[in-house]
Motif scaffolding. Structure first.
Motif, mmCIF file in Angstrom:
data_model
loop_
_atom_site.group_PDB
_atom_site.id
_atom_site.type_symbol
_atom_site.label_atom_id
_atom_site.label_comp_id
_atom_site.label_asym_id
_atom_site.label_seq_id
_atom_site.Cartn_x
_atom_site.Cartn_y
_atom_site.Cartn_z
ATOM 1 N N GLN A 32 30.445 22.742 40.005
ATOM 2 C CA GLN A 32 30.219 23.724 38.874
ATOM 3 C C GLN A 32 29.707 25.263 39.079
ATOM 4 O OE1 GLN A 32 27.437 21.381 36.550
ATOM 5 N NE2 GLN A 32 28.988 20.564 35.369
ATOM 6 N N GLU A 33 28.997 25.282 40.150
ATOM 7 C CA GLU A 33 28.441 26.443 40.703
ATOM 8 C C GLU A 33 29.693 27.296 41.221
ATOM 9 O OE1 GLU A 33 25.242 28.210 43.806
ATOM 10 O OE2 GLU A 33 24.499 26.320 42.981
ATOM 11 N N ALA A 34 30.338 26.446 42.162
ATOM 12 C CA ALA A 34 31.779 27.221 42.832
ATOM 13 C C ALA A 34 32.548 27.855 41.903
ATOM 14 C CB ALA A 34 32.465 26.289 43.668
ATOM 15 N N VAL A 35 32.844 26.573 40.694
ATOM 16 C CA VAL A 35 33.799 27.224 39.556
ATOM 17 C C VAL A 35 33.080 28.315 38.769
ATOM 18 C CG1 VAL A 35 34.575 26.464 37.528
ATOM 19 C CG2 VAL A 35 34.783 24.898 39.349
ATOM 20 N N GLU A 36 31.913 28.332 38.460
ATOM 21 C CA GLU A 36 31.165 29.519 37.827
ATOM 22 C C GLU A 36 31.138 30.669 38.851
ATOM 23 O OE1 GLU A 36 27.115 28.576 36.848
ATOM 24 O OE2 GLU A 36 27.814 26.983 35.368
ATOM 25 N N ALA A 41 34.151 35.812 39.516
ATOM 26 C CA ALA A 41 34.843 36.790 40.693
ATOM 27 C C ALA A 41 36.139 37.073 39.743
ATOM 28 C CB ALA A 41 35.104 35.912 41.994
ATOM 29 N N LEU A 42 36.790 36.292 39.131
ATOM 30 C CA LEU A 42 37.999 36.245 38.342
ATOM 31 C C LEU A 42 37.831 37.373 37.298
ATOM 32 C CD1 LEU A 42 39.792 32.687 38.335
ATOM 33 C CD2 LEU A 42 40.665 34.743 39.653
ATOM 34 N N LEU A 43 36.887 37.102 36.628
ATOM 35 C CA LEU A 43 36.247 38.080 35.504
ATOM 36 C C LEU A 43 36.169 39.409 36.068
ATOM 37 C CD1 LEU A 43 35.926 38.139 32.490
ATOM 38 C CD2 LEU A 43 33.515 37.528 32.846
ATOM 39 N N GLU A 44 35.315 39.390 37.124
ATOM 40 C CA GLU A 44 35.246 40.764 37.580
ATOM 41 C C GLU A 44 36.462 41.442 38.014
ATOM 42 O OE1 GLU A 44 32.462 42.575 37.642
ATOM 43 O OE2 GLU A 44 31.605 40.990 36.528
ATOM 44 N N GLU A 45 37.447 40.863 38.847
ATOM 45 C CA GLU A 45 38.440 41.123 39.180
ATOM 46 C C GLU A 45 39.648 41.881 37.908
ATOM 47 O OE1 GLU A 45 42.536 39.161 41.337
ATOM 48 O OE2 GLU A 45 40.500 38.543 42.074
#
Length: 189
Positions: A32-36, A41-45
């Motif tokens: 879950q932490e990795a997915v978050e 990261a995707l959101l920032e990108e």
């Protein structure tokens, strides 16, 4: 197997199951932490990409606005100064006409000298018109052409073929082969 051994086995199995459940729970939390982290990261990108596109759109909009402004100024200048070259070509003819009028008003001016000055100024004007693709239409002796000539009158003439321009009352003009004014003519019937 004795009861004691059986209890020990059950206890061991329970302890193993608890450890497995705990490991599974830790793995789930890690996942879950990795997915978050990945989502973050995707959101920032995506935000960075959106910011880049927004900046690009603003630059394109500014460029378009500048282009519109420059084009508007160019069109206004073209309209405003379209005749500048023509006016510059006419000014020497106007100067000649003015000098001719001054010369005509002086004592000793003869009809011949005045006439010569007027003819030179007229030729100068014709040269200017020709420079700007303005052609005179003088159709005397030619076949009548209703596209270029305006018949003022017709009369029977044994010396001319029918529909021949006998005389030109007023010359016509074309600009770049488009009629500006039709020549006013007298036509033989």
């Amino acid at each position: 197997m004795s009861d004691k051994e059986q209890n020990l086995n059950e206890e061991l199995e329970n302890q193993t199951a608890e450890e497995a459940a705990q490991q599974a729970e830790e793995a789930l939390e890690n996942a879950q932490e990795a997915v978050e982290n990945d989502v973050q990261a995707l959101l920032e990108e995506a935000k960075a990409e959106a910011e880049k596109h927004k900046d690009l759109a603003m630059r394109v909009q500014a460029d378009m606005e500048n282009l519109r402004r420059r084009t508007r100024i160019d069109v206004e200048s073209a309209h405003k100064y379209a005749l500048e070259k023509f006016v510059n070509a006419l000014i020497p003819a106007m100067d000649s006409m003015e000098m001719g009028m001054e010369a005509a008003s002086k004592e000793g001016a003869t009809i011949e000298s005045i006439s010569e000055g007027v003819e030179m100024t007229f030729k100068q004007l014709l040269d200017v018109l020709q420079e700007f693709n303005v052609e005179r239409i003088d159709p005397t002796g030619e076949k009548f052409d209703p596209q270029l000539h305006e018949a003022m009158t017709m009369f029977p003439s044994p010396d001319h073929e029918s529909n021949t321009v006998v005389d030109t009352i007023q010359k016509g003009y074309t600009l770049n082969e488009r009629l500006v004014r039709a020549a006013r003519v007298i036509v033989a019937q």
